[in-house]
Design a protein around this motif. Structure first.
Motif, PDB file in Angstrom:
ATOM      1  N   THR A 245     -23.521 -17.093   5.535  1.00 31.96           N
ATOM      2  CA  THR A 245     -24.826 -17.841   5.586  1.00 31.96           C
ATOM      3  C   THR A 245     -25.650 -18.018   6.885  1.00 31.96           C
ATOM      4  N   ILE A 246     -25.073 -18.266   7.873  1.00 30.86           N
ATOM      5  CA  ILE A 246     -25.697 -18.568   9.259  1.00 30.86           C
ATOM      6  C   ILE A 246     -26.252 -17.402   9.783  1.00 30.86           C
ATOM      7  N   THR A 247     -25.494 -16.385   9.750  1.00 29.50           N
ATOM      8  CA  THR A 247     -25.928 -15.085  10.398  1.00 29.50           C
ATOM      9  C   THR A 247     -27.419 -14.603   9.558  1.00 29.50           C
ATOM     10  N   VAL A 248     -27.322 -14.666   8.442  1.00 28.18           N
ATOM     11  CA  VAL A 248     -28.568 -14.278   7.499  1.00 28.18           C
ATOM     12  C   VAL A 248     -29.761 -15.187   7.831  1.00 28.18           C
ATOM     13  N   ALA A 249     -29.394 -16.671   8.055  1.00 31.17           N
ATOM     14  CA  ALA A 249     -30.500 -17.529   8.452  1.00 31.17           C
ATOM     15  C   ALA A 249     -30.879 -17.140   9.857  1.00 31.17           C
TER      16      ALA A 249
ATOM     17  N   PHE B 139     -19.438 -11.111  20.129  1.00 33.42           N
ATOM     18  CA  PHE B 139     -20.857 -10.915  19.848  1.00 33.42           C
ATOM     19  C   PHE B 139     -21.491 -11.998  19.429  1.00 33.42           C
ATOM     20  N   GLY B 140     -20.695 -13.067  18.706  1.00 32.02           N
ATOM     21  CA  GLY B 140     -21.558 -14.428  18.338  1.00 32.02           C
ATOM     22  C   GLY B 140     -21.865 -15.175  20.011  1.00 32.02           C
TER      23      GLY B 140
ATOM     24  N   SER C 167     -19.024 -21.888  15.206  1.00 32.57           N
ATOM     25  CA  SER C 167     -17.886 -22.517  14.630  1.00 32.57           C
ATOM     26  C   SER C 167     -17.555 -21.540  13.245  1.00 32.57           C
ATOM     27  N   SER C 168     -18.266 -21.075  12.702  1.00 33.85           N
ATOM     28  CA  SER C 168     -18.143 -20.038  11.639  1.00 33.85           C
ATOM     29  C   SER C 168     -17.192 -18.731  12.140  1.00 33.85           C
ATOM     30  N   LEU C 169     -17.459 -18.252  12.890  1.00 34.28           N
ATOM     31  CA  LEU C 169     -16.833 -17.123  13.375  1.00 34.28           C
ATOM     32  C   LEU C 169     -15.732 -17.656  13.865  1.00 34.28           C
ATOM     33  N   GLY C 170     -15.541 -18.648  14.658  1.00 33.99           N
ATOM     34  CA  GLY C 170     -14.097 -18.990  15.057  1.00 33.99           C
ATOM     35  C   GLY C 170     -13.125 -19.225  13.989  1.00 33.99           C
ATOM     36  N   LEU C 171     -13.621 -20.085  13.050  1.00 34.29           N
ATOM     37  CA  LEU C 171     -12.822 -20.374  11.881  1.00 34.29           C
ATOM     38  C   LEU C 171     -12.262 -19.101  11.329  1.00 34.29           C
ATOM     39  N   PHE C 172     -13.164 -18.065  10.943  1.00 39.80           N
ATOM     40  CA  PHE C 172     -13.014 -16.741  10.552  1.00 39.80           C
ATOM     41  C   PHE C 172     -11.701 -16.116  11.278  1.00 39.80           C
ATOM     42  N   THR C 173     -12.042 -16.182  12.534  1.00 37.34           N
ATOM     43  CA  THR C 173     -11.137 -15.393  13.562  1.00 37.34           C
ATOM     44  C   THR C 173      -9.538 -15.995  13.459  1.00 37.34           C
TER      45      THR C 173
END
Length: 386
Positions: free
Chosen positions: A117-121, A180-181, A80-86
């Motif tokens: 946040t999610i990648t580091v988690a 990659f996500g 979700s985060s990478l999708g919104l970022f893209t």
């Protein structure tokens, strides 16, 4: 291997996803303030808003990531985060005014806040406890290398082509990060449904606040480099060399990271953080005194050895002092408070350079950073870090 394995497929994929979205982040971070001044004839204060709005959005969204991760799972939140970022990355090309671009920056910042946040988690979960410092060091190295390629790519594309080529190139990097996500495969999670009568977990981790405030303190100084280093370089007649500032920065990181990461695991945070603060201060002083290429590149080296070591060390401290179940919230707390320092620092720097020169600004920050020795000492004793 076994429980001590570090270089798993998931670790590599999540690091590469982080690498490509960080390229996008920094390519736009160092160029948009310059674009605002040169292309849109904005003031330096308005130029600083391109960073402040972006980071502000990240600050707003991060506190909700802990509960969302528990409810929807790490993989869903990653995509979700990478999708919104893209999606936001592609939107830049369709607007040509300061207010509309700032709106896109806000949306982009939401995706950035979620993704960081999610990648580091995820990394905190898949890296063995005995190699936490080393694992976080190598993961943050993907950020550091992206931080070099991003500005280099952004400044080069903007100089040789145009603004819209920069936007499309950055969007393609975001899309690769998203792919990659998708390739990151995480084990099934037990999702948490919170009944109406049950008290929800706090959105902030109070135990992480001392080191978070410390990170924000130093982030205010580093924001002046992120937002205005390219403008300063042109002012000093070093515009052609500005793209290589972060190249020198990352070369120092590549040479020192294997040692500093292992020293952290063997000797604790203090053995790394105190020298890194001094290195950061020296680098900012040299930047303020810069009149030629040699001093400019020496500044990059000291800042790379200093700030490039401080940031992952602070994150590792937060991870080690948090309970596993609270790590996403602790990381969100750290990044949110840290980003307040970055966004505030960008705004303050934009205002200050309307009153004093860039050289004076960086010299001022070199002494400011030395005060950070006391700030870190307070945080260390407050929560017994190190």
């Amino acid at each position: 291997m076994g429980d001590h394995s570090l270089w798993s497929k998931n670790f590599i994929c999540i690091s590469l996803a982080n690498f490509f979205f960080i390229i996008t982040y920094f390519a736009l971070l160092v160029t948009l303030p310059t674009v605002a001044i040169s292309h849109y004839s904005s003031t330096s204060a308005v130029a600083g808003l391109f960073t402040t709005v972006y980071i502000g959005a990240a600050i707003i969204i991060r506190p909700f990531m802990g509960p969302w991760i528990k409810k929807y799972g790490k993989r869903f939140m990653l995509l979700s985060s990478l999708g919104l970022f893209t999606i936001a990355s592609f939107l830049y090309s369709f607007f040509d005014s300061i207010p509309l671009l700032l709106t896109v920056r806000f949306i982009h910042g939401l995706g950035f806040g979620m993704a960081t946040t999610i990648t580091v988690a995820i990394v905190a979960e898949i890296v063995p406890e005995s190699r936490k410092g080393e694992g976080m060091g190598y993961f943050i190295l993907s950020t550091n290398v992206g931080m070099v390629i991003g500005p280099f790519m952004g400044l080069t594309v903007l100089d040789e082509y145009n603004l819209y080529t920069l936007f499309w190139t950055s969007a393609c990097c975001s899309l690769i990060a998203c792919l990659f996500g998708v390739l990151t495969r995480l084990p099934a999670e037990k999702l948490e449904e919170i009944p109406g009568g049950r008290k929800r977990s706090p959105l902030f981790e109070m135990s992480a606040l001392p080191i978070s405030i410390t990170g924000a303190f130093f982030g205010m100084a580093y924001a002046s480099v992120l937002s205005f280093m390219a403008v300063f370089a042109v002012e000093q007649g070093l515009g052609a060399e500005s793209s290589y500032f972060f190249v020198i920065y990352v070369v120092v990181l590549l040479l020192t990271r294997p040692l500093t990461s292992r020293w952290y695991d063997q000797h604790g945070a203090n053995a790394i953080i105190f020298p890194a603060i001094v290195s950061f201060a020296i680098g900012m002083l040299l930047l303020g005194l810069t009149t030629n290429t040699l001093l400019f590149f020496m500044a990059a080296a000291f800042i790379g050895g200093g700030w490039g070591t401080l940031f992952p060390s602070f994150q590792t401290v937060v991870l080690q002092k948090s309970k596993p179940a609270r790590r996403p919230v602790a990381l969100a707390t750290f990044l949110s408070v840290f980003d307040i320092g970055i966004s505030g620092g960008s705004l303050v720097a934009g205002v200050l350079v309307g009153v004093i020169s860039f050289s004076s600004l960086y010299i001022f920050y070199s002494f400011y950073i030395l005060i950070g020795l006391a700030v870190y000492y307070w945080a260390q004793n407050k929560e017994c870090y190190g």
